[in-house]
Design an enzyme around this catalytic site. Structure first.
Site, PDB file in Angstrom:
ATOM      1  N   GLY A 197       0.802  -1.225   0.000  1.00  0.00           N
ATOM      2  CA  GLY A 197       0.000   0.000   0.000  1.00  0.00           C
ATOM      3  C   GLY A 197       0.831   1.269   0.000  1.00  0.00           C
ATOM      4  O   GLY A 197       0.292   2.372   0.116  1.00  0.00           O
ATOM      5  N   SER A 198       2.174   1.152  -0.158  1.00  0.00           N
ATOM      6  CA  SER A 198       3.014   2.356  -0.097  1.00  0.00           C
ATOM      7  C   SER A 198       3.017   3.136  -1.413  1.00  0.00           C
ATOM      8  O   SER A 198       3.543   4.247  -1.470  1.00  0.00           O
ATOM      9  CB  SER A 198       4.438   1.986   0.326  1.00  0.00           C
ATOM     10  N   GLY A 199       2.446   2.548  -2.471  1.00  0.00           N
ATOM     11  CA  GLY A 199       2.347   3.293  -3.740  1.00  0.00           C
ATOM     12  C   GLY A 199       3.241   2.771  -4.856  1.00  0.00           C
ATOM     13  O   GLY A 199       3.360   3.402  -5.919  1.00  0.00           O
TER      14      GLY A 199
ATOM     15  N   SER B 124       3.045   0.042  -6.977  1.00  0.00           N
ATOM     16  CA  SER B 124       2.380  -0.293  -8.241  1.00  0.00           C
ATOM     17  C   SER B 124       1.853   0.968  -8.924  1.00  0.00           C
ATOM     18  O   SER B 124       1.955   1.115 -10.148  1.00  0.00           O
ATOM     19  CB  SER B 124       1.218  -1.262  -8.014  1.00  0.00           C
ATOM     20  N   THR B 125       1.322   1.892  -8.121  1.00  0.00           N
ATOM     21  CA  THR B 125       0.803   3.146  -8.684  1.00  0.00           C
ATOM     22  C   THR B 125       1.923   3.884  -9.418  1.00  0.00           C
ATOM     23  O   THR B 125       1.727   4.391 -10.525  1.00  0.00           O
ATOM     24  CB  THR B 125       0.234   4.042  -7.544  1.00  0.00           C
TER      25      THR B 125
ATOM     26  N   GLU C 104       6.643  -6.765  -9.038  1.00  0.00           N
ATOM     27  CA  GLU C 104       6.784  -7.999  -8.238  1.00  0.00           C
ATOM     28  C   GLU C 104       6.862  -9.250  -9.110  1.00  0.00           C
ATOM     29  O   GLU C 104       5.978 -10.115  -9.067  1.00  0.00           O
ATOM     30  CB  GLU C 104       5.645  -8.107  -7.217  1.00  0.00           C
TER      31      GLU C 104
HETATM   32  N1  LIG Z   1      -8.671   3.068  -7.221  1.00  0.00           N
HETATM   33  C1  LIG Z   1      -8.308   3.223  -5.952  1.00  0.00           C
HETATM   34  N2  LIG Z   1      -9.148   3.716  -5.020  1.00  0.00           N
HETATM   35  C2  LIG Z   1      -8.777   3.909  -3.741  1.00  0.00           C
HETATM   36  N3  LIG Z   1      -7.529   3.621  -3.279  1.00  0.00           N
HETATM   37  C3  LIG Z   1      -6.646   3.141  -4.158  1.00  0.00           C
HETATM   38  C4  LIG Z   1      -6.958   2.904  -5.536  1.00  0.00           C
HETATM   39  N4  LIG Z   1      -5.856   2.434  -6.168  1.00  0.00           N
HETATM   40  C5  LIG Z   1      -4.897   2.343  -5.216  1.00  0.00           C
HETATM   41  N5  LIG Z   1      -5.377   2.763  -4.027  1.00  0.00           N
HETATM   42  C6  LIG Z   1      -4.632   2.811  -2.754  1.00  0.00           C
HETATM   43  O1  LIG Z   1      -3.388   3.405  -3.012  1.00  0.00           O
HETATM   44  C7  LIG Z   1      -2.392   2.870  -2.154  1.00  0.00           C
HETATM   45  C8  LIG Z   1      -1.196   2.426  -2.984  1.00  0.00           C
HETATM   46  O2  LIG Z   1      -1.553   1.285  -3.763  1.00  0.00           O
HETATM   47  P1  LIG Z   1      -0.458   0.472  -4.573  1.00  0.00           P
HETATM   48  O3  LIG Z   1       0.277   1.411  -5.429  1.00  0.00           O
HETATM   49  O4  LIG Z   1      -1.164  -0.664  -5.229  1.00  0.00           O
HETATM   50  O5  LIG Z   1       0.492  -0.057  -3.388  1.00  0.00           O
HETATM   51  P2  LIG Z   1       1.661  -1.126  -3.395  1.00  0.00           P
HETATM   52  O6  LIG Z   1       1.878  -1.583  -4.801  1.00  0.00           O
HETATM   53  O7  LIG Z   1       2.830  -0.415  -2.788  1.00  0.00           O
HETATM   54  O8  LIG Z   1       1.202  -2.245  -2.497  1.00  0.00           O
HETATM   55  C9  LIG Z   1      -3.066   1.738  -1.386  1.00  0.00           C
HETATM   56  O9  LIG Z   1      -3.419   2.225  -0.113  1.00  0.00           O
HETATM   57  C10 LIG Z   1      -4.294   1.436  -2.211  1.00  0.00           C
HETATM   58  O10 LIG Z   1      -5.339   0.922  -1.403  1.00  0.00           O
HETATM   59 MG   LIG Z   2       1.725  -3.435  -5.712  1.00  0.00          MG
END
Ligand SMILES: Nc1ncnc2c1ncn2[C@@H]1O[C@H](COP(=O)(O)OP(=O)(O)O)[C@@H](O)[C@H]1O
Ligand SMILES: [Mg+2]
Length: 237
Positions: free
Chosen positions: A37-39, A41-42, A158
């Site tokens: 959840g640290s961001g 993948s985003t 990953e």
């Molecule tokens: N469409 C969305 N709506 C609400 N929260 C989101 C959405 N997409 C991602 N998040 C939140 O953004 C944060 C980062 O997600 P992510 O990038 O997948 O984390 P990681 O890959 O580091 O585990 C998480 O808290 C996730 O729940």
């Molecule tokens: Mg991820």
């Protein structure tokens, strides 16, 4: 050179990424790690153009690509593998490998790519890419496609997820080979120490911010302290 400049991403006013600045050189291996959840993948989805940042810019060799679509970025040489691979019902593994090699494909190439990721071509080339494949098999097929495409910048979310421990050494060797070939810049999201050892730079993300940046020695303390502080407090009480 791939540059992220002051990247911020918000959902419903919540900060998912805050002021991210990263430079990735064309032959560098950059590893991104950090808690769930640290961001992470985003961040790589923003590089690939699957998500548009709220503010900030993505530059490829000095050119602003922030508004470019995914397929345009793919043509510019950015490739991406998902944390959870996508299923393509109706397409075989051969079809996918063929699509990924936009200039040349024959079964010799297909066999070599599958061999690299530890899959037997005889068994897999004609398989449909559907739910009958296990998570680890899908991950390997996606990896083979990315290696076949051989982008200028290759993003892996990953890659170890679902890959058994026995095959992990092979996965590490794949990244070592890509690094040695100096054809591509690599951005790999991972939690695996073996990959930390071969990365040029490691970025630690927490709550959407970069909290450390450097070599393995510099980030060791975050790995050791990766337990939840609240749980540790509760256990000591
Ligand atoms: N469409 C969305 N709506 C609400 N929260 C989101 C959405 N997409 C991602 N998040 C939140 O953004 C944060 C980062 O997600 P992510 O990038 O997948 O984390 P990681 O890959 O580091 O585990 C998480 O808290 C996730 O729940
Ligand atoms: Mg991820």
């Amino acid at each position: 050179m791939l540059e992220l400049k002051d990247i911020c991403y918000k959902i419903d006013n919540k900060d998912i990424l805050k002021d991210i600045n990263i430079v990735i050189k064309s032959h560098e291996f950059v590893l991104i790690t950090g808690p769930n959840g640290s961001g992470k993948s985003t961040l790589v989805k923003i590089i690939m153009g699957l998500i548009k940042p709220t503010s900030g810019k993505v530059l490829l060799d000095g050119v602003d690509i922030t508004d470019k679509r995914v397929y345009e970025r793919a043509r510019l040489g950015i490739t991406f593998t998902f944390q959870t691979p996508v299923i393509f019902k109706g397409l075989t593994v051969r079809d996918l490998l063929c699509i990924s090699r936009d200039y040349y494909y024959d079964d010799y190439v297909g066999r070599e790519l599958l061999k690299k990721v530890g899959l037997c071509a005889q068994e897999y080339l004609d398989r449909e890419v559907n739910n009958s494949l296990s998570g680890g098999e899908l991950k390997r097929i996606e990896l083979a496609c990315a290696l076949g495409k051989q982008g200028k910048y290759m993003l892996f979310d990953e890659p170890e997820a679902g890959i058994d421990l026995w095959s992990f050494e092979d996965l590490t060797n794949i990244f070592k080979d890509v690094k040695k070939s100096k054809c591509s810049g690599l951005v790999v999201i991972s939690h695996q120490e073996k990959l930390f050892n071969i990365a040029d730079k490691i970025i630690v993300l927490e709550n959407g911010s970069i909290i450390e940046f450097g070599n393995k020695n510099k980030i060791n303390k975050y790995l050791k302290n990766s337990k939840c502080e609240k749980c540790m407090r509760d256990n000591n009480e």
